[in-house]
Design a protein around this motif. Structure first.
Motif, mmCIF file in Angstrom:
data_model
loop_
_atom_site.group_PDB
_atom_site.id
_atom_site.type_symbol
_atom_site.label_atom_id
_atom_site.label_comp_id
_atom_site.label_asym_id
_atom_site.label_seq_id
_atom_site.Cartn_x
_atom_site.Cartn_y
_atom_site.Cartn_z
ATOM 1 N N PHE A 22 0.735 -1.066 0.074
ATOM 2 C CA PHE A 22 -0.212 0.165 0.087
ATOM 3 C C PHE A 22 0.733 1.246 -0.537
ATOM 4 N N THR A 23 1.011 1.661 -0.982
ATOM 5 C CA THR A 23 2.000 2.770 -1.444
ATOM 6 C C THR A 23 1.666 4.428 -0.731
ATOM 7 N N THR A 24 0.170 4.214 -0.735
ATOM 8 C CA THR A 24 -0.752 5.704 -0.498
ATOM 9 C C THR A 24 -0.413 5.449 0.778
ATOM 10 N N LEU A 25 -0.881 4.215 1.803
ATOM 11 C CA LEU A 25 -0.370 4.082 3.586
ATOM 12 C C LEU A 25 1.519 4.322 3.697
ATOM 13 N N GLY A 26 2.024 3.663 2.747
ATOM 14 C CA GLY A 26 3.663 4.227 3.773
ATOM 15 C C GLY A 26 3.665 5.513 3.463
ATOM 16 N N ARG A 27 3.039 6.632 2.266
ATOM 17 C CA ARG A 27 3.644 7.515 2.097
ATOM 18 C C ARG A 27 2.855 8.825 3.231
ATOM 19 N N ILE A 28 1.459 8.127 3.966
ATOM 20 C CA ILE A 28 0.812 8.644 4.719
ATOM 21 C C ILE A 28 1.909 8.852 6.011
ATOM 22 N N LEU A 29 2.079 7.373 5.680
ATOM 23 C CA LEU A 29 2.783 7.012 7.624
ATOM 24 C C LEU A 29 4.220 8.013 8.045
ATOM 25 N N ILE A 30 5.005 7.618 6.186
ATOM 26 C CA ILE A 30 6.004 8.623 6.543
ATOM 27 C C ILE A 30 5.783 10.539 6.542
ATOM 28 N N PHE A 31 4.618 10.983 5.865
ATOM 29 C CA PHE A 31 4.258 12.076 5.861
ATOM 30 C C PHE A 31 4.264 12.557 7.755
ATOM 31 N N THR A 32 3.158 11.184 8.258
ATOM 32 C CA THR A 32 2.650 11.561 9.765
ATOM 33 C C THR A 32 4.030 11.847 10.601
ATOM 34 N N SER A 33 5.171 10.970 10.322
ATOM 35 C CA SER A 33 6.635 10.690 10.771
ATOM 36 C C SER A 33 7.720 12.300 10.771
ATOM 37 N N ILE A 34 7.372 12.759 10.018
ATOM 38 C CA ILE A 34 7.833 14.005 9.046
ATOM 39 C C ILE A 34 7.156 15.438 10.254
ATOM 40 N N SER A 35 5.436 15.564 9.877
ATOM 41 C CA SER A 35 4.702 15.580 11.362
ATOM 42 C C SER A 35 5.535 15.644 12.160
ATOM 43 N N ILE A 36 5.346 14.557 12.915
ATOM 44 C CA ILE A 36 5.837 14.564 14.739
ATOM 45 C C ILE A 36 7.256 15.107 14.512
ATOM 46 N N SER A 37 8.404 14.760 13.890
ATOM 47 C CA SER A 37 9.769 14.912 13.746
ATOM 48 C C SER A 37 9.281 16.241 14.312
ATOM 49 N N ILE A 38 8.927 17.750 13.148
ATOM 50 C CA ILE A 38 8.802 18.261 12.851
ATOM 51 C C ILE A 38 8.505 19.673 14.568
ATOM 52 N N LEU A 39 7.087 18.614 14.570
ATOM 53 C CA LEU A 39 6.349 19.304 16.631
ATOM 54 C C LEU A 39 7.132 18.874 17.432
ATOM 55 N N PHE A 40 7.842 17.715 17.212
ATOM 56 C CA PHE A 40 8.637 17.308 18.563
ATOM 57 C C PHE A 40 10.164 18.963 18.376
ATOM 58 N N LEU A 41 10.410 18.592 17.263
ATOM 59 C CA LEU A 41 11.953 19.871 17.211
ATOM 60 C C LEU A 41 11.077 20.994 18.005
ATOM 61 N N VAL A 42 10.114 21.589 17.629
ATOM 62 C CA VAL A 42 9.977 22.937 17.963
ATOM 63 C C VAL A 42 9.364 22.720 18.701
ATOM 64 N N THR A 43 8.719 21.857 19.788
ATOM 65 C CA THR A 43 8.219 22.323 21.244
ATOM 66 C C THR A 43 9.801 21.846 21.799
ATOM 67 N N GLN A 44 10.630 21.045 21.891
ATOM 68 C CA GLN A 44 12.069 21.327 22.061
ATOM 69 C C GLN A 44 12.222 22.157 22.674
ATOM 70 N N PHE A 45 12.538 23.400 20.708
ATOM 71 C CA PHE A 45 13.013 24.214 20.899
ATOM 72 C C PHE A 45 12.571 25.554 21.749
ATOM 73 N N LYS A 46 11.087 25.769 21.822
ATOM 74 C CA LYS A 46 10.279 26.790 22.571
ATOM 75 C C LYS A 46 10.769 26.229 24.147
ATOM 76 N N ILE A 47 11.082 24.980 24.559
ATOM 77 C CA ILE A 47 10.869 25.203 25.685
ATOM 78 C C ILE A 47 12.691 25.331 26.522
ATOM 79 N N VAL A 48 13.050 24.967 25.268
ATOM 80 C CA VAL A 48 14.608 25.346 25.866
ATOM 81 C C VAL A 48 15.031 26.650 26.194
#
Length: 133
Positions: free
Chosen positions: A105-131
């Motif tokens: 399921f290539t579309t599902l793989g793309r959705i999961l990758i997009f989710t992973s990128i989004s989570i990485s960005i959110l965690f990075l921004v959150t960490q930056f704001k806290i620090v």
């Protein structure tokens, strides 16, 4: 004997001609998925390196619990900041595992990758704001 060697050579040529290209994580070459995996991993690495560089200069307690009332109740020990990269890595690996299991399921793989990128960005921004707060 010559007949056997001739057939062997023909078989070898056939295999070389029909050999499929090396498969990627999802069985096909998908640049979006490959770029997404690389970007997500790069963001995770950036987040970890950033925390590693600033960790010693951080105060012992940081405002980590924003759902609590302002003041002392929001503060938590600085080592809890390591939960963000650990959770990021956990989501990344979980998404990769699920995407690999459902490789057809290539579309599902793309959705999961997009989710992973989004989570990485959110965690990075959150960490930056806290620090930086």
């Amino acid at each position: 004997m010559r007949s056997f060697l001739g057939k062997l050579a023909e078989t070898r040529e056939f295999i070389v001609k029909t050999k499929k290209p090396p498969i990627s994580l999802f069985g096909k070459r998908d640049k979006f998925i490959a770029t997404g995996v690389f970007l997500s991993f790069l963001l995770l690495l950036l987040q970890s390196l950033f925390l590693l560089l600033v960790y010693r200069s951080l105060p012992r307690e940081l405002p980590l619990f924003y759902s609590r009332p302002a003041g002392q109740e929001q503060l938590g020990p600085r080592y809890l900041l390591w939960l963000l990269p650990v959770l990021n890595l956990t989501f990344f690996l979980l998404n990769m595992f699920v995407a690999k299991k459902l490789a057809s399921f290539t579309t599902l793989g793309r959705i999961l990758i997009f989710t992973s990128i989004s989570i990485s960005i959110l965690f990075l921004v959150t960490q930056f704001k806290i620090v930086t707060s």
